[in-house]
Design a protein around this motif. Structure first.
Motif, mmCIF file in Angstrom:
data_model
loop_
_atom_site.group_PDB
_atom_site.id
_atom_site.type_symbol
_atom_site.label_atom_id
_atom_site.label_comp_id
_atom_site.label_asym_id
_atom_site.label_seq_id
_atom_site.Cartn_x
_atom_site.Cartn_y
_atom_site.Cartn_z
ATOM 1 N N VAL A 168 0.840 -1.187 0.000
ATOM 2 C CA VAL A 168 0.000 0.000 0.000
ATOM 3 C C VAL A 168 0.882 1.246 0.000
ATOM 4 C CG1 VAL A 168 -1.878 -1.181 1.165
ATOM 5 C CG2 VAL A 168 -0.170 0.048 2.514
ATOM 6 N N ARG A 169 0.295 2.327 -0.431
ATOM 7 C CA ARG A 169 1.027 3.591 -0.443
ATOM 8 C C ARG A 169 1.281 4.058 0.982
ATOM 9 N NH1 ARG A 169 -2.315 6.564 -5.417
ATOM 10 N NH2 ARG A 169 -1.990 4.801 -6.850
ATOM 11 N N GLU A 170 2.460 4.653 1.167
ATOM 12 C CA GLU A 170 2.794 5.196 2.472
ATOM 13 C C GLU A 170 3.108 6.679 2.331
ATOM 14 O OE1 GLU A 170 6.223 2.823 3.607
ATOM 15 O OE2 GLU A 170 7.567 4.401 2.916
ATOM 16 N N ALA A 171 2.767 7.418 3.370
ATOM 17 C CA ALA A 171 2.982 8.860 3.340
ATOM 18 C C ALA A 171 4.459 9.186 3.492
ATOM 19 C CB ALA A 171 2.180 9.523 4.451
ATOM 20 N N VAL A 172 4.891 10.179 2.735
ATOM 21 C CA VAL A 172 6.279 10.637 2.780
ATOM 22 C C VAL A 172 6.353 12.041 3.360
ATOM 23 C CG1 VAL A 172 8.264 11.283 1.361
ATOM 24 C CG2 VAL A 172 6.980 9.192 0.842
ATOM 25 N N TYR A 220 6.307 7.255 -6.809
ATOM 26 C CA TYR A 220 5.951 8.393 -5.967
ATOM 27 C C TYR A 220 4.727 9.111 -6.538
ATOM 28 C CZ TYR A 220 10.188 7.921 -3.213
ATOM 29 O OH TYR A 220 11.155 7.450 -2.351
ATOM 30 N N PHE A 221 3.790 9.413 -5.651
ATOM 31 C CA PHE A 221 2.547 10.081 -6.016
ATOM 32 C C PHE A 221 2.367 11.346 -5.193
ATOM 33 C CE2 PHE A 221 0.500 6.569 -8.312
ATOM 34 C CZ PHE A 221 1.155 5.459 -7.809
ATOM 35 N N CYS A 222 1.696 12.328 -5.789
ATOM 36 C CA CYS A 222 1.190 13.439 -4.992
ATOM 37 C C CYS A 222 -0.335 13.387 -5.037
ATOM 38 C CB CYS A 222 1.721 14.787 -5.473
ATOM 39 S SG CYS A 222 1.261 15.274 -7.153
ATOM 40 N N ALA A 223 -0.937 13.984 -4.029
ATOM 41 C CA ALA A 223 -2.389 13.937 -3.893
ATOM 42 C C ALA A 223 -2.879 15.137 -3.094
ATOM 43 C CB ALA A 223 -2.812 12.627 -3.219
ATOM 44 N N ARG A 224 -4.189 15.368 -3.179
ATOM 45 C CA ARG A 224 -4.810 16.523 -2.540
ATOM 46 C C ARG A 224 -5.739 16.080 -1.413
ATOM 47 N NH1 ARG A 224 -9.656 19.912 -5.343
ATOM 48 N NH2 ARG A 224 -10.827 18.113 -4.530
ATOM 49 N N SER A 225 -5.713 16.847 -0.330
ATOM 50 C CA SER A 225 -6.693 16.616 0.726
ATOM 51 C C SER A 225 -7.237 17.948 1.212
ATOM 52 C CB SER A 225 -6.080 15.845 1.902
ATOM 53 O OG SER A 225 -5.250 16.679 2.678
ATOM 54 N N SER A 226 -8.447 17.902 1.720
ATOM 55 C CA SER A 226 -9.047 19.093 2.312
ATOM 56 C C SER A 226 -8.957 18.953 3.827
ATOM 57 C CB SER A 226 -10.501 19.243 1.849
ATOM 58 O OG SER A 226 -11.245 18.107 2.199
ATOM 59 N N GLY A 227 -9.526 19.892 4.532
ATOM 60 C CA GLY A 227 -9.487 19.810 5.981
ATOM 61 C C GLY A 227 -8.372 20.626 6.580
ATOM 62 N N HIS A 228 -8.408 20.725 7.876
ATOM 63 C CA HIS A 228 -7.448 21.567 8.595
ATOM 64 C C HIS A 228 -6.184 20.799 8.890
ATOM 65 C CE1 HIS A 228 -6.006 24.762 11.141
ATOM 66 N NE2 HIS A 228 -5.820 23.896 12.122
ATOM 67 N N CYS A 288 -2.359 18.831 7.830
ATOM 68 C CA CYS A 288 -1.946 17.664 7.053
ATOM 69 C C CYS A 288 -2.462 16.371 7.664
ATOM 70 C CB CYS A 288 -0.423 17.594 6.986
ATOM 71 S SG CYS A 288 0.285 18.566 5.655
ATOM 72 N N SER A 289 -2.678 15.419 6.800
ATOM 73 C CA SER A 289 -3.000 14.067 7.225
ATOM 74 C C SER A 289 -2.074 13.108 6.490
ATOM 75 C CB SER A 289 -4.454 13.729 6.896
ATOM 76 O OG SER A 289 -4.687 12.341 7.118
ATOM 77 N N MET A 290 -1.618 12.089 7.174
ATOM 78 C CA MET A 290 -0.800 11.057 6.549
ATOM 79 C C MET A 290 -1.642 9.835 6.191
ATOM 80 S SD MET A 290 1.945 12.805 6.592
ATOM 81 C CE MET A 290 3.589 12.124 6.610
ATOM 82 N N ASP A 291 -2.952 9.969 6.285
ATOM 83 C CA ASP A 291 -3.896 8.892 5.986
ATOM 84 C C ASP A 291 -4.339 9.016 4.535
ATOM 85 O OD1 ASP A 291 -7.079 7.844 7.477
ATOM 86 O OD2 ASP A 291 -5.943 7.076 5.781
ATOM 87 N N ILE A 292 -4.054 7.995 3.720
ATOM 88 C CA ILE A 292 -4.381 8.082 2.296
ATOM 89 C C ILE A 292 -5.870 8.238 2.063
ATOM 90 C CG2 ILE A 292 -2.328 6.789 1.629
ATOM 91 C CD1 ILE A 292 -4.105 4.365 1.122
ATOM 92 N N ALA A 293 -6.694 7.809 3.007
ATOM 93 C CA ALA A 293 -8.142 7.915 2.836
ATOM 94 C C ALA A 293 -8.612 9.360 2.825
ATOM 95 C CB ALA A 293 -8.851 7.144 3.941
ATOM 96 N N GLU A 294 -7.779 10.262 3.321
ATOM 97 C CA GLU A 294 -8.147 11.678 3.363
ATOM 98 C C GLU A 294 -7.924 12.379 2.022
ATOM 99 O OE1 GLU A 294 -9.451 13.255 6.027
ATOM 100 O OE2 GLU A 294 -9.478 11.349 7.114
ATOM 101 N N TYR A 295 -7.290 11.704 1.075
ATOM 102 C CA TYR A 295 -6.892 12.327 -0.185
ATOM 103 C C TYR A 295 -7.850 11.929 -1.302
ATOM 104 C CZ TYR A 295 -2.725 13.848 2.205
ATOM 105 O OH TYR A 295 -1.879 14.464 3.084
#
Length: 121
Positions: A44-48, A91-99, A101-108
């Motif tokens: 699975v993808r991991e946050a960097v 390596y991937f970049c992705a967008r998330s909303s909310g207040h 940073c989140s390292m949880d891929i589900a937030e993106y």
């Protein structure tokens, strides 16, 4: 159109450096957080790293990777130094909303297509 496009990957020797741009379109970097993730084959993808809309950052690879943004180019960069063979991944970049940073891929919600980084030993 909402898009994120990564580039800058390639083959580099151990100890080398790469800078990965993530060019965004269709939204403002003031309103969204941008995260960088990596994925090893079969895993699975991991946050960097993550850069929040208000400028704060979170890094899981401290001391070697840094994240930054250029508003004029709508681009977020992942600068990688002292690369190791274990940094080899997609390596991937992705967008998330909310207040913040989140390292949880589900937030993106929007992801780029990825760029391959290969570090030779």
């Amino acid at each position: 159109q909402l898009r994120l496009v990564e580039s800058g990957g390639g083959l580099v020797q151990t100890g080398g450096s790469l800078r990965l741009p993530c060019v965004t379109s269709g939204f403002s970097l003031d309103d969204y957080n941008i995260g960088w993730f990596r994925q090893y084959p079969g895993q699975v993808r991991e946050a960097v790293s993550c850069l929040s809309s208000n400028g704060g950052s979170v890094d899981s690879v401290t001391g070697r990777f840094t994240i930054s943004r250029d508003y004029a180019k709508n681009t977020v960069y992942l600068q990688m130094h002292s690369l190791k063979p274990e940094d080899t991944a997609l390596y991937f970049c992705a967008r998330s909303s909310g207040h913040g940073c989140s390292m949880d891929i589900a937030e993106y919600d929007i992801w780029g297509q990825g760029t391959q980084v290969t570090v030779s030993s």
